[in-house]
Design a protein around this motif. Structure first.
Motif, PDB file in Angstrom:
ATOM      1  N   ARG A   6       0.846  -1.201   0.000  1.00 17.17           N
ATOM      2  CA  ARG A   6       0.000   0.000   0.000  1.00 17.17           C
ATOM      3  C   ARG A   6       0.879   1.248   0.000  1.00 17.17           C
ATOM      4  O   ARG A   6       0.605   2.215  -0.713  1.00 17.17           O
ATOM      5  N   ASP A  10       0.840   4.121  -2.843  1.00 18.32           N
ATOM      6  CA  ASP A  10       0.616   5.536  -2.529  1.00 18.32           C
ATOM      7  C   ASP A  10       1.768   6.408  -3.024  1.00 18.32           C
ATOM      8  O   ASP A  10       1.542   7.508  -3.538  1.00 18.32           O
ATOM      9  N   GLU A  14       1.575   9.418  -5.814  1.00 16.62           N
ATOM     10  CA  GLU A  14       2.070  10.776  -5.571  1.00 16.62           C
ATOM     11  C   GLU A  14       2.899  11.260  -6.752  1.00 16.62           C
ATOM     12  O   GLU A  14       2.857  12.440  -7.112  1.00 16.62           O
ATOM     13  N   CYS A  23      -6.804   4.586  -9.199  1.00 31.52           N
ATOM     14  CA  CYS A  23      -6.302   4.718  -7.823  1.00 31.52           C
ATOM     15  C   CYS A  23      -6.919   3.659  -6.922  1.00 31.52           C
ATOM     16  O   CYS A  23      -6.209   2.998  -6.152  1.00 31.52           O
ATOM     17  N   ARG A  27      -4.787   0.645  -5.143  1.00 29.64           N
ATOM     18  CA  ARG A  27      -4.769   0.573  -3.678  1.00 29.64           C
ATOM     19  C   ARG A  27      -5.451  -0.695  -3.167  1.00 29.64           C
ATOM     20  O   ARG A  27      -4.990  -1.318  -2.210  1.00 29.64           O
TER      21      ARG A  27
END
Length: 77
Positions: A6, A10, A14, A23, A27
């Motif tokens: 995870r 992330d 970014e 997304c 995730r």
């Protein structure tokens, strides 16, 4: 390390923001992989999760190839 997939997802998001569906998919797959590692249950699913997760990661445009290579290496470990 609990949550490492995870965290990697992330970090990738970014560097390369994606649409909400991408997304959520990235995730969600990362969270499932972390859950499998934490519980030891469902390891047979990794053969299906990993290619999809890596395909999503590769499809995202990242300014630096080095960052993408690092993420793929981390996710493949």
């Amino acid at each position: 390390m609990v949550g490492r997939h995870r965290q990697a997802a992330d970090e990738l998001l970014e560097l390369s923001p994606a649409d909400p569906v991408t997304c959520a998919a990235l995730r969600g797959l990362a969270d499932r992989w972390d859950e499998i590692e934490a519980t030891g249950e469902g390891s047979g699913q990794l053969g299906q999760i990993v290619p999809v997760l890596l395909g999503i990661a590769r499809s995202l445009a990242v300014e630096s190839d080095d960052a993408l290579d690092q993420l793929i290496a981390e996710l493949s470990a």
